[in-house]
Design a protein around this motif. Structure first.
Motif, PDB file in Angstrom:
ATOM      1  N   ARG A 142       0.835  -1.206   0.000  1.00 24.87           N
ATOM      2  CA  ARG A 142       0.000   0.000   0.000  1.00 24.87           C
ATOM      3  C   ARG A 142       0.867   1.252   0.000  1.00 24.87           C
ATOM      4  O   ARG A 142       0.604   2.214  -0.737  1.00 24.87           O
ATOM      5  CB  ARG A 142      -0.943  -0.015   1.211  1.00 24.87           C
ATOM      6  CG  ARG A 142      -2.130  -0.982   1.073  1.00 24.87           C
ATOM      7  CD  ARG A 142      -3.173  -0.697   2.143  1.00 24.87           C
ATOM      8  NE  ARG A 142      -2.680  -1.048   3.463  1.00 24.87           N
ATOM      9  CZ  ARG A 142      -2.851  -2.243   4.025  1.00 24.87           C
ATOM     10  NH1 ARG A 142      -3.496  -3.204   3.367  1.00 24.87           N
ATOM     11  NH2 ARG A 142      -2.381  -2.495   5.243  1.00 24.87           N
ATOM     12  N   GLN A 143       1.915   1.261   0.829  1.00 25.87           N
ATOM     13  CA  GLN A 143       2.804   2.424   0.864  1.00 25.87           C
ATOM     14  C   GLN A 143       3.508   2.625  -0.480  1.00 25.87           C
ATOM     15  O   GLN A 143       3.685   3.759  -0.935  1.00 25.87           O
ATOM     16  CB  GLN A 143       3.853   2.243   1.966  1.00 25.87           C
ATOM     17  CG  GLN A 143       3.324   2.414   3.371  1.00 25.87           C
ATOM     18  CD  GLN A 143       4.444   2.359   4.397  1.00 25.87           C
ATOM     19  OE1 GLN A 143       5.610   2.615   4.083  1.00 25.87           O
ATOM     20  NE2 GLN A 143       4.095   2.022   5.631  1.00 25.87           N
ATOM     21  N   TYR A 144       3.904   1.538  -1.087  1.00 26.74           N
ATOM     22  CA  TYR A 144       4.593   1.619  -2.377  1.00 26.74           C
ATOM     23  C   TYR A 144       3.679   2.227  -3.442  1.00 26.74           C
ATOM     24  O   TYR A 144       4.092   3.129  -4.184  1.00 26.74           O
ATOM     25  CB  TYR A 144       5.042   0.220  -2.798  1.00 26.74           C
ATOM     26  CG  TYR A 144       5.686   0.168  -4.171  1.00 26.74           C
ATOM     27  CD1 TYR A 144       6.981   0.622  -4.372  1.00 26.74           C
ATOM     28  CD2 TYR A 144       4.984  -0.332  -5.269  1.00 26.74           C
ATOM     29  CE1 TYR A 144       7.567   0.582  -5.625  1.00 26.74           C
ATOM     30  CE2 TYR A 144       5.566  -0.377  -6.527  1.00 26.74           C
ATOM     31  CZ  TYR A 144       6.857   0.082  -6.692  1.00 26.74           C
ATOM     32  OH  TYR A 144       7.422   0.048  -7.936  1.00 26.74           O
ATOM     33  N   LEU A 145       2.450   1.762  -3.523  1.00 30.77           N
ATOM     34  CA  LEU A 145       1.515   2.287  -4.516  1.00 30.77           C
ATOM     35  C   LEU A 145       1.175   3.748  -4.245  1.00 30.77           C
ATOM     36  O   LEU A 145       1.035   4.552  -5.178  1.00 30.77           O
ATOM     37  CB  LEU A 145       0.238   1.430  -4.528  1.00 30.77           C
ATOM     38  CG  LEU A 145       0.423  -0.013  -5.008  1.00 30.77           C
ATOM     39  CD1 LEU A 145      -0.883  -0.792  -4.870  1.00 30.77           C
ATOM     40  CD2 LEU A 145       0.909  -0.047  -6.443  1.00 30.77           C
ATOM     41  N   GLU A 146       1.061   4.099  -2.975  1.00 32.22           N
ATOM     42  CA  GLU A 146       0.802   5.497  -2.626  1.00 32.22           C
ATOM     43  C   GLU A 146       1.977   6.381  -3.026  1.00 32.22           C
ATOM     44  O   GLU A 146       1.796   7.485  -3.548  1.00 32.22           O
ATOM     45  CB  GLU A 146       0.544   5.615  -1.124  1.00 32.22           C
ATOM     46  CG  GLU A 146       0.205   7.021  -0.680  1.00 32.22           C
ATOM     47  CD  GLU A 146      -0.077   7.112   0.816  1.00 32.22           C
ATOM     48  OE1 GLU A 146      -0.098   8.247   1.334  1.00 32.22           O
ATOM     49  OE2 GLU A 146      -0.271   6.059   1.459  1.00 32.22           O
ATOM     50  N   ARG A 147       3.184   5.879  -2.818  1.00 33.12           N
ATOM     51  CA  ARG A 147       4.375   6.638  -3.204  1.00 33.12           C
ATOM     52  C   ARG A 147       4.421   6.847  -4.715  1.00 33.12           C
ATOM     53  O   ARG A 147       4.778   7.925  -5.193  1.00 33.12           O
ATOM     54  CB  ARG A 147       5.635   5.906  -2.735  1.00 33.12           C
ATOM     55  CG  ARG A 147       6.922   6.682  -3.004  1.00 33.12           C
ATOM     56  CD  ARG A 147       8.139   5.885  -2.577  1.00 33.12           C
ATOM     57  NE  ARG A 147       9.352   6.685  -2.624  1.00 33.12           N
ATOM     58  CZ  ARG A 147      10.068   6.920  -3.726  1.00 33.12           C
ATOM     59  NH1 ARG A 147       9.668   6.417  -4.891  1.00 33.12           N
ATOM     60  NH2 ARG A 147      11.166   7.650  -3.681  1.00 33.12           N
ATOM     61  N   LEU A 148       4.056   5.842  -5.468  1.00 30.01           N
ATOM     62  CA  LEU A 148       4.039   5.971  -6.922  1.00 30.01           C
ATOM     63  C   LEU A 148       3.081   7.063  -7.374  1.00 30.01           C
ATOM     64  O   LEU A 148       3.387   7.855  -8.272  1.00 30.01           O
ATOM     65  CB  LEU A 148       3.661   4.642  -7.572  1.00 30.01           C
ATOM     66  CG  LEU A 148       4.688   3.508  -7.542  1.00 30.01           C
ATOM     67  CD1 LEU A 148       4.172   2.317  -8.332  1.00 30.01           C
ATOM     68  CD2 LEU A 148       6.028   3.961  -8.095  1.00 30.01           C
ATOM     69  N   ARG A 149       1.904   7.110  -6.734  1.00 29.25           N
ATOM     70  CA  ARG A 149       0.912   8.132  -7.097  1.00 29.25           C
ATOM     71  C   ARG A 149       1.431   9.536  -6.760  1.00 29.25           C
ATOM     72  O   ARG A 149       1.280  10.474  -7.552  1.00 29.25           O
ATOM     73  CB  ARG A 149      -0.412   7.850  -6.390  1.00 29.25           C
ATOM     74  CG  ARG A 149      -1.162   6.635  -6.946  1.00 29.25           C
ATOM     75  CD  ARG A 149      -2.571   6.571  -6.383  1.00 29.25           C
ATOM     76  NE  ARG A 149      -2.571   6.285  -4.967  1.00 29.25           N
ATOM     77  CZ  ARG A 149      -2.629   5.049  -4.450  1.00 29.25           C
ATOM     78  NH1 ARG A 149      -2.675   4.001  -5.269  1.00 29.25           N
ATOM     79  NH2 ARG A 149      -2.640   4.861  -3.144  1.00 29.25           N
ATOM     80  N   GLU A 150       2.042   9.682  -5.584  1.00 27.59           N
ATOM     81  CA  GLU A 150       2.576  10.982  -5.187  1.00 27.59           C
ATOM     82  C   GLU A 150       3.725  11.388  -6.111  1.00 27.59           C
ATOM     83  O   GLU A 150       3.855  12.563  -6.485  1.00 27.59           O
ATOM     84  CB  GLU A 150       3.060  10.918  -3.740  1.00 27.59           C
ATOM     85  CG  GLU A 150       1.938  10.760  -2.720  1.00 27.59           C
ATOM     86  CD  GLU A 150       2.478  10.610  -1.311  1.00 27.59           C
ATOM     87  OE1 GLU A 150       3.724  10.527  -1.152  1.00 27.59           O
ATOM     88  OE2 GLU A 150       1.673  10.572  -0.366  1.00 27.59           O
ATOM     89  N   ARG A 151       4.551  10.450  -6.480  1.00 26.55           N
ATOM     90  CA  ARG A 151       5.701  10.752  -7.337  1.00 26.55           C
ATOM     91  C   ARG A 151       5.237  11.187  -8.723  1.00 26.55           C
ATOM     92  O   ARG A 151       5.829  12.082  -9.334  1.00 26.55           O
ATOM     93  CB  ARG A 151       6.596   9.515  -7.429  1.00 26.55           C
ATOM     94  CG  ARG A 151       7.847   9.688  -8.275  1.00 26.55           C
ATOM     95  CD  ARG A 151       8.718   8.457  -8.131  1.00 26.55           C
ATOM     96  NE  ARG A 151       9.925   8.551  -8.922  1.00 26.55           N
ATOM     97  CZ  ARG A 151      10.045   8.104 -10.155  1.00 26.55           C
ATOM     98  NH1 ARG A 151       9.006   7.527 -10.747  1.00 26.55           N
ATOM     99  NH2 ARG A 151      11.183   8.220 -10.819  1.00 26.55           N
ATOM    100  N   GLU A 152       4.190  10.577  -9.209  1.00 31.10           N
ATOM    101  CA  GLU A 152       3.685  10.931 -10.539  1.00 31.10           C
ATOM    102  C   GLU A 152       3.255  12.387 -10.603  1.00 31.10           C
ATOM    103  O   GLU A 152       3.442  13.063 -11.610  1.00 31.10           O
ATOM    104  CB  GLU A 152       2.525  10.011 -10.905  1.00 31.10           C
ATOM    105  CG  GLU A 152       2.007  10.201 -12.320  1.00 31.10           C
ATOM    106  CD  GLU A 152       0.920   9.206 -12.676  1.00 31.10           C
ATOM    107  OE1 GLU A 152       0.284   9.396 -13.732  1.00 31.10           O
ATOM    108  OE2 GLU A 152       0.706   8.252 -11.909  1.00 31.10           O
TER     109      GLU A 152
END
Length: 340
Positions: free
Chosen positions: A192-202
């Motif tokens: 979950r943290q990884y996917l959230e980080r991807l969204r924020e990074r985008e």
């Protein structure tokens, strides 16, 4: 592909363990917040994997800026030199765009007529990727190189209290198995943290390059005045070529040594240099600076696309950061499109 987790405090121990697979190279801070790629075997705490980019890219690990291919004594036969042979090496902190660049270099140097100097070092290179965060010069998101699924042995992404570690090859699996005490199974919370980080990074990318039909647009704009304008601004110093992770121009020269012998030397070169396209008789196919500037941009976004189906630019932002006259590749293509 296997996904593991590693506690943050164990990063130095992983770096120490990687020394068993070769000399470890990593981003290291030098001056004024800039970073260089250096060997950190003596002190792994020098590693700065969070650095946005290094001045020179990883290609110097595979092909030195200058190395001797052959050497002969006076009146003797030439013998092969191993000046470029680096032995086993570990590239730690490779970003997704760097790994895409490495795959582009593999296309150039290992297809059709493999380059033996490149291949010897490439076969012994271990790649440990590291998830980065963009700055105002990054436009890898526009080129689909901001993430990567293969081309690495391990890939680390920093989360709140750990690193998510992706094992991407048999060598990566060997490293993980040899250091089981550093890793444990990833949890759903990590995912979950990884996917959230991807969204924020985008959403963190502020620089965009419109590549829609760009090769066709460039073909239409081959005689556009923008190239002459850039030629007047560009110094043709070659800085952008030297720092580019995918530029591969080189030159081979024979040199007479002081002892009467000779050496055949290979060096990095640039299509922007005035004498790059000069041939016997003194004719220069691209004597005008505007022509040389156009040639470089066309190779990146038009010729390479026709040959391999992808541009040879990965959006790392090094050329923007290091151009002494402030030429910005994104602004160039916006000008070509007529949107600037």
């Amino acid at each position: 592909m296997q996904t593991l987790r590693m506690k943050k405090g164990l990063l130095d121990e992983l770096l120490t363990a990687l020394r068993g697979w070769g000399r470890v190279w990593a981003p290291v801070e030098c001056v004024n917040g800039l970073h260089t790629l250096e060997v950190i075997d003596a002190d792994v705490k020098r590693a700065r994997p969070d650095a946005v980019r290094t001045i020179l890219p990883f290609k110097k690990l595979l092909l030195k800026p200058r190395f001797t291919m052959l050497r002969s004594q006076a009146g003797g036969a030439a013998t092969d030199e191993h000046d470029n042979d680096a032995g086993p090496q570990v590239l730690f902190g490779a970003h997704a765009c760097d790994i895409h660049a490495l795959k582009i270099l593999d296309l150039l140097y290992l297809s059709d007529f493999p380059d033996p100097y490149y291949r010897r070092n490439r076969d012994q290179l271990v790649v440990v990727g590291y998830g980065c965060w963009p700055d105002e010069r990054c436009f890898c998101e526009s080129l689909n190189t901001s993430s990567v699924d293969d081309g690495f042995d391990l890939f680390l992404t920093r989360l709140e209290d750990c690193f998510l570690v992706i094992v991407g090859s048999s060598v990566g699996d060997d490293i993980a198995r040899a250091n089981r005490h550093l890793f444990e199974a990833a949890t759903r919370q990590d995912t979950r943290q990884y996917l959230e980080r991807l969204r924020e990074r985008e959403t963190a990318f502020t620089l965009e390059l419109d590549v829609t039909d760009l090769p066709f647009v460039l073909e239409l704009k081959r005689d556009d005045p923008v190239w002459d304008e850039l030629g007047r601004k560009c110094l043709c110093c070659g800085s952008c070529s030297m720092v580019c992770p995918t530029c591969s121009c080189f030159n081979v020269m024979d040199e007479v040594l002081s002892n009467g012998g000779a050496a055949r030397v290979r060096t990095w070169d640039s299509c922007l240099f005035r004498d790059y396209a000069m041939v016997a008789g003194g004719h220069n196919f691209r004597g005008d600076r505007g022509e040389r500037v156009r040639n470089r941009y066309y190779h990146k976004q038009e010729a390479f696309v026709r040959e391999f189906g992808m541009p040879s630019c990965v959006g790392c932002g090094r050329c923007i950061e290091n151009c002494p006259t402030g030429i910005n590749v994104v602004e160039v293509f916006e000008h070509v499109r007529g949107t600037a």
